[in-house]
Scaffold this motif. Structure first.
Motif, PDB file in Angstrom:
ATOM      1  N   CYS A  75       0.878  -1.173   0.000  1.00 38.48           N
ATOM      2  CA  CYS A  75       0.000   0.000   0.000  1.00 38.48           C
ATOM      3  C   CYS A  75       0.915   1.223   0.000  1.00 38.48           C
ATOM      4  CB  CYS A  75      -0.897  -0.008   1.247  1.00 38.48           C
ATOM      5  SG  CYS A  75      -1.881   1.487   1.420  1.00 38.48           S
ATOM      6  N   HIS A  76       0.856   2.017  -1.058  1.00 38.97           N
ATOM      7  CA  HIS A  76       1.844   3.090  -1.241  1.00 38.97           C
ATOM      8  C   HIS A  76       1.208   4.470  -1.301  1.00 38.97           C
ATOM      9  CE1 HIS A  76       4.117  -0.472  -2.962  1.00 38.97           C
ATOM     10  NE2 HIS A  76       4.886  -0.050  -1.975  1.00 38.97           N
ATOM     11  N   THR A  77      -0.034   4.574  -0.815  1.00 42.46           N
ATOM     12  CA  THR A  77      -0.720   5.877  -0.866  1.00 42.46           C
ATOM     13  C   THR A  77      -0.943   6.387   0.548  1.00 42.46           C
ATOM     14  OG1 THR A  77      -1.811   5.226  -2.910  1.00 42.46           O
ATOM     15  CG2 THR A  77      -2.788   7.070  -1.702  1.00 42.46           C
ATOM     16  N   LEU A  78      -0.378   7.556   0.840  1.00 41.48           N
ATOM     17  CA  LEU A  78      -0.400   8.057   2.222  1.00 41.48           C
ATOM     18  C   LEU A  78      -0.603   9.570   2.252  1.00 41.48           C
ATOM     19  CD1 LEU A  78       0.204   7.682   5.310  1.00 41.48           C
ATOM     20  CD2 LEU A  78       2.607   8.032   4.752  1.00 41.48           C
ATOM     21  N   VAL A  79      -1.574   9.994   3.072  1.00 42.23           N
ATOM     22  CA  VAL A  79      -1.748  11.426   3.357  1.00 42.23           C
ATOM     23  C   VAL A  79      -1.299  11.629   4.800  1.00 42.23           C
ATOM     24  CG1 VAL A  79      -3.382  13.337   3.559  1.00 42.23           C
ATOM     25  CG2 VAL A  79      -3.687  11.613   1.757  1.00 42.23           C
ATOM     26  N   PHE A  80      -0.333  12.505   4.995  1.00 40.16           N
ATOM     27  CA  PHE A  80       0.251  12.696   6.324  1.00 40.16           C
ATOM     28  C   PHE A  80      -0.133  14.064   6.894  1.00 40.16           C
ATOM     29  CE2 PHE A  80       4.004  14.390   8.725  1.00 40.16           C
ATOM     30  CZ  PHE A  80       3.737  13.702   9.899  1.00 40.16           C
ATOM     31  N   SER A  81      -0.557  14.068   8.182  1.00 39.93           N
ATOM     32  CA  SER A  81      -0.890  15.308   8.895  1.00 39.93           C
ATOM     33  C   SER A  81       0.384  16.006   9.316  1.00 39.93           C
ATOM     34  CB  SER A  81      -1.654  14.986  10.186  1.00 39.93           C
ATOM     35  OG  SER A  81      -2.898  14.446   9.926  1.00 39.93           O
ATOM     36  N   SER A  82       0.796  16.982   8.522  1.00 41.82           N
ATOM     37  CA  SER A  82       1.936  17.784   8.949  1.00 41.82           C
ATOM     38  C   SER A  82       1.405  19.096   9.512  1.00 41.82           C
ATOM     39  CB  SER A  82       2.904  17.982   7.781  1.00 41.82           C
ATOM     40  OG  SER A  82       4.091  18.578   8.260  1.00 41.82           O
ATOM     41  N   SER A  83       2.268  20.064   9.698  1.00 42.87           N
ATOM     42  CA  SER A  83       1.833  21.245  10.443  1.00 42.87           C
ATOM     43  C   SER A  83       2.617  22.479  10.048  1.00 42.87           C
ATOM     44  CB  SER A  83       2.035  20.977  11.938  1.00 42.87           C
ATOM     45  OG  SER A  83       1.846  22.157  12.668  1.00 42.87           O
ATOM     46  N   ALA A  84       1.957  23.620  10.118  1.00 39.68           N
ATOM     47  CA  ALA A  84       2.624  24.901   9.867  1.00 39.68           C
ATOM     48  C   ALA A  84       3.659  25.209  10.940  1.00 39.68           C
ATOM     49  CB  ALA A  84       1.589  26.017   9.818  1.00 39.68           C
ATOM     50  N   THR A  85       3.627  24.429  12.027  1.00 38.18           N
ATOM     51  CA  THR A  85       4.612  24.619  13.088  1.00 38.18           C
ATOM     52  C   THR A  85       6.034  24.374  12.570  1.00 38.18           C
ATOM     53  OG1 THR A  85       4.944  24.208  15.431  1.00 38.18           O
ATOM     54  CG2 THR A  85       4.651  22.289  14.071  1.00 38.18           C
ATOM     55  N   LEU A  86       6.140  23.669  11.436  1.00 40.62           N
ATOM     56  CA  LEU A  86       7.447  23.435  10.800  1.00 40.62           C
ATOM     57  C   LEU A  86       8.167  24.728  10.453  1.00 40.62           C
ATOM     58  CD1 LEU A  86       6.819  20.827   7.953  1.00 40.62           C
ATOM     59  CD2 LEU A  86       7.794  20.459  10.193  1.00 40.62           C
ATOM     60  N   TYR A  87       7.403  25.781  10.204  1.00 39.65           N
ATOM     61  CA  TYR A  87       8.007  27.031   9.736  1.00 39.65           C
ATOM     62  C   TYR A  87       8.588  27.861  10.880  1.00 39.65           C
ATOM     63  CZ  TYR A  87       5.427  25.942   5.418  1.00 39.65           C
ATOM     64  OH  TYR A  87       4.936  25.332   4.297  1.00 39.65           O
ATOM     65  N   GLY A  88       8.338  27.450  12.126  1.00 40.60           N
ATOM     66  CA  GLY A  88       8.893  28.184  13.269  1.00 40.60           C
ATOM     67  C   GLY A  88       8.505  29.656  13.224  1.00 40.60           C
ATOM     68  N   TYR A  89       9.500  30.526  13.425  1.00 40.93           N
ATOM     69  CA  TYR A  89       9.243  31.966  13.253  1.00 40.93           C
ATOM     70  C   TYR A  89       9.465  32.260  11.774  1.00 40.93           C
ATOM     71  CZ  TYR A  89      10.087  31.903  18.304  1.00 40.93           C
ATOM     72  OH  TYR A  89      10.049  31.603  19.628  1.00 40.93           O
ATOM     73  N   PRO A  90       8.378  32.424  11.007  1.00 43.23           N
ATOM     74  CA  PRO A  90       8.568  32.510   9.549  1.00 43.23           C
ATOM     75  C   PRO A  90       9.292  33.777   9.130  1.00 43.23           C
ATOM     76  CG  PRO A  90       6.258  32.874  10.153  1.00 43.23           C
ATOM     77  CD  PRO A  90       6.979  32.534  11.423  1.00 43.23           C
ATOM     78  N   ASP A  91      10.110  33.636   8.062  1.00 47.37           N
ATOM     79  CA  ASP A  91      10.863  34.786   7.558  1.00 47.37           C
ATOM     80  C   ASP A  91       9.982  35.653   6.656  1.00 47.37           C
ATOM     81  OD1 ASP A  91      13.023  33.612   8.795  1.00 47.37           O
ATOM     82  OD2 ASP A  91      13.579  32.466   7.014  1.00 47.37           O
ATOM     83  N   GLN A  92       8.918  35.056   6.101  1.00 48.17           N
ATOM     84  CA  GLN A  92       8.045  35.822   5.212  1.00 48.17           C
ATOM     85  C   GLN A  92       6.603  35.368   5.397  1.00 48.17           C
ATOM     86  OE1 GLN A  92       9.767  33.291   1.516  1.00 48.17           O
ATOM     87  NE2 GLN A  92       8.054  34.569   0.924  1.00 48.17           N
ATOM     88  N   VAL A  93       5.654  36.293   5.260  1.00 44.82           N
ATOM     89  CA  VAL A  93       4.234  35.927   5.247  1.00 44.82           C
ATOM     90  C   VAL A  93       3.568  36.634   4.065  1.00 44.82           C
ATOM     91  CG1 VAL A  93       3.632  35.324   7.618  1.00 44.82           C
ATOM     92  CG2 VAL A  93       3.860  37.714   7.014  1.00 44.82           C
ATOM     93  N   PRO A  94       2.592  35.991   3.401  1.00 46.77           N
ATOM     94  CA  PRO A  94       2.172  34.608   3.578  1.00 46.77           C
ATOM     95  C   PRO A  94       3.320  33.634   3.308  1.00 46.77           C
ATOM     96  CG  PRO A  94       0.988  35.668   1.745  1.00 46.77           C
ATOM     97  CD  PRO A  94       1.869  36.696   2.330  1.00 46.77           C
ATOM     98  N   ILE A  95       3.228  32.460   3.966  1.00 52.83           N
ATOM     99  CA  ILE A  95       4.327  31.494   3.936  1.00 52.83           C
ATOM    100  C   ILE A  95       4.122  30.499   2.788  1.00 52.83           C
ATOM    101  CG2 ILE A  95       5.588  29.798   5.311  1.00 52.83           C
ATOM    102  CD1 ILE A  95       4.128  30.957   7.804  1.00 52.83           C
ATOM    103  N   PRO A  96       5.072  30.427   1.844  1.00 53.03           N
ATOM    104  CA  PRO A  96       4.974  29.396   0.804  1.00 53.03           C
ATOM    105  C   PRO A  96       5.588  28.083   1.296  1.00 53.03           C
ATOM    106  CG  PRO A  96       6.846  30.816   0.362  1.00 53.03           C
ATOM    107  CD  PRO A  96       6.258  31.281   1.677  1.00 53.03           C
ATOM    108  N   GLU A  97       5.308  26.992   0.613  1.00 55.59           N
ATOM    109  CA  GLU A  97       5.850  25.685   1.018  1.00 55.59           C
ATOM    110  C   GLU A  97       7.371  25.650   0.917  1.00 55.59           C
ATOM    111  OE1 GLU A  97       3.293  26.088  -1.011  1.00 55.59           O
ATOM    112  OE2 GLU A  97       1.625  24.864  -0.290  1.00 55.59           O
ATOM    113  N   THR A  98       7.940  26.564   0.125  1.00 54.46           N
ATOM    114  CA  THR A  98       9.395  26.586  -0.055  1.00 54.46           C
ATOM    115  C   THR A  98      10.110  27.295   1.088  1.00 54.46           C
ATOM    116  OG1 THR A  98       9.015  28.559  -1.376  1.00 54.46           O
ATOM    117  CG2 THR A  98       9.338  26.506  -2.587  1.00 54.46           C
ATOM    118  N   ALA A  99       9.365  27.842   2.045  1.00 60.33           N
ATOM    119  CA  ALA A  99       9.992  28.547   3.177  1.00 60.33           C
ATOM    120  C   ALA A  99      10.840  27.557   3.975  1.00 60.33           C
ATOM    121  CB  ALA A  99       8.915  29.156   4.065  1.00 60.33           C
TER     122      ALA A  99
END
Ligand SMILES: NC(=O)c1ccc[n+]([C@@H]2O[C@H](COP(=O)([O-])OP(=O)(O)OC[C@H]3O[C@@H](n4cnc5c(N)ncnc54)[C@H](O)[C@@H]3O)[C@@H](O)[C@H]2O)c1
Length: 355
Positions: free
Chosen positions: A130-154
């Motif tokens: 079974c190779h199909t997976l949706v994972f609950s990640s979080s905006a908490t990954l961005y910590g103190y963001p350097d830019q807003v709005p935050i793109p996925e490349t941050a």
């Protein structure tokens, strides 16, 4: 229609997503250890999705009590699905621990459940092809963001063990996808601030103990369970001095999961990393005032000092989710408060039980 495994499906986001998936025709197996949820949520999910006994709720939504850390339970779930002639075609992986403060106090537990549990799940998925997976990640990954709005490349720069555990699983999933090109179909969904409830008021957020997040705290004050809300900081560089966040209605988020899953199951194998947010910044005071309107009385609050670990403004750039999934949020702050109040006022003590 495909059969899916939903880990943590009895929880806040999982239960709302189960309603959307059942209504779309998916058959579900929910694996949950009920450490932070109630089986009553799933009874209500079945009723909300309009599943009648004649349609056999046992087939449409099967509940398996157990932990993602237990490979034997996971293997049994996959094996039994094959035996019924309907193998598990995809997994939405919500199960995990999510309290930032608790993760600072007990990082080992967070790594064990969030990282160790994910590894145990992915191992069993691989063993059953079974190779199909949706994972609950979080905006908490961005910590103190350097830019807003935050793109996925941050930059990924989490500031607590909870965030590190989410970053570690994302890293693993990227390594896995790279190791077998053309095999895995993975979506890492980075949620911003999920709030609100199903419009029926039958299911909603039911935090254990003192809520960590603003929205459940505001609703518990409004319903009289807590005396007064403390707002951390009134001197941020934001329009009204309080922190600004990207609040997303949990039903919009649930629909985002269905969109991601549909995309993974129909398109060529790929790894998607997407922000799920509204792209709209709302201040703490705006939430408090809108909630007061929804419940018909002002929510008592006091502004106190800032607390460590908060950023002034966190708002998603959700354009990639629109481009890849054709998904964007549809519900307003007023919808969030109306539905959140419908849940809290009808269920002042939440589900009234864990397990
Ligand atoms: N709610 C948020 O603000 C938010 C934001 C970003 C990401 N997330 C992530 O989304 C996911 C779902 O969050 P939620 O708000 O619905 O949380 P929740 O606590 O309501 O749901 C998580 C569910 O997982 C279950 N669970 C916990 N450990 C388990 C284990 N070892 N085995 C099986 N089940 C287990 C809990 O009993 C619960 O039902 C989590 O992974 C969380 O980290 C949540």
């Amino acid at each position: 229609m495909a059969k899916l495994l939903i880990t943590g499906g009895a929880g806040f986001i999982g239960s709302h997503t189960c309603v959307v998936l059942l209504e779309a025709g998916y058959d579900l197996v929910v694996l949950d250890d009920f450490s932070n949820s109630s089986s009553r949520a799933l009874d209500r999910v079945i009723a909300l999705a309009g599943i009648t006994p004649s349609e056999s709720s046992a087939k449409r939504l099967v509940t398996v009590p157990g932990s993602i850390n237990n490979s034997l339970v996971l293997e049994k779930v996959f094996r039994e699905a094959i035996e019924t002639g309907q193998p598990i075609e995809g997994v939405i992986h919500f199960a995990g621990l999510k309290a930032v403060g608790e993760s600072v106090a007990d990082p080992l537990r967070y790594w064990h459940v969030n990282v160790g549990g994910s590894i145990s799940l992915i191992n069993v998925m691989a063993a059953f092809s079974c190779h199909t997976l949706v994972f609950s990640s979080s905006a908490t990954l961005y910590g103190y963001p350097d830019q807003v709005p935050i793109p996925e490349t941050a930059p990924i720069q989490p500031i607590n063990p909870y965030g590190h555990s989410k970053a570690a699983v994302e890293r693993l999933l990227n390594d896995l996808a790279a190791s077998a090109p053309g095999q895995w179909r993975i979506a890492c969904l980075r949620y911003f601030n999920p709030v609100g409830a199903h419009a029926s008021g039958r299911i909603g957020e039911d935090p254990l103990g003192i809520p960590n997040n603003l929205f459940p705290f505001v609703s518990q004050v409004a319903v009289g369970r807590r005396e007064r809300l403390q707002i951390f900081g009134g001197d941020w560089s934001t329009p009204d001095g309080t922190c600004v966040r990207d609040y997303i209605h949990v039903m919009d988020l649930a629909e985002g999961h269905k969109a991601a899953l549909d995309c993974l199951l129909t398109e060529a194998p790929q790894l998607l990393t997407l922000n799920l947010g509204s792209g709209r910044g709302i201040s703490v005071l705006e939430v408090v005032n809108a909630f007061g309107q929804a419940c018909g009385q002002p929510v008592p609050h006091t502004i106190v000092d800032r607390r460590p670990g908060d950023a002034a403004i966190t708002v998603a750039d959700p354009s990639e989710a629109l481009r890849r999934l054709g998904w964007s949020t549809r519900r307003s702050l007023d919808d969030i408060c109306r539905d959140g109040w419908a849940w809290q006022s009808a269920n002042p003590a939440g589900y009234g039980q864990r397990g």
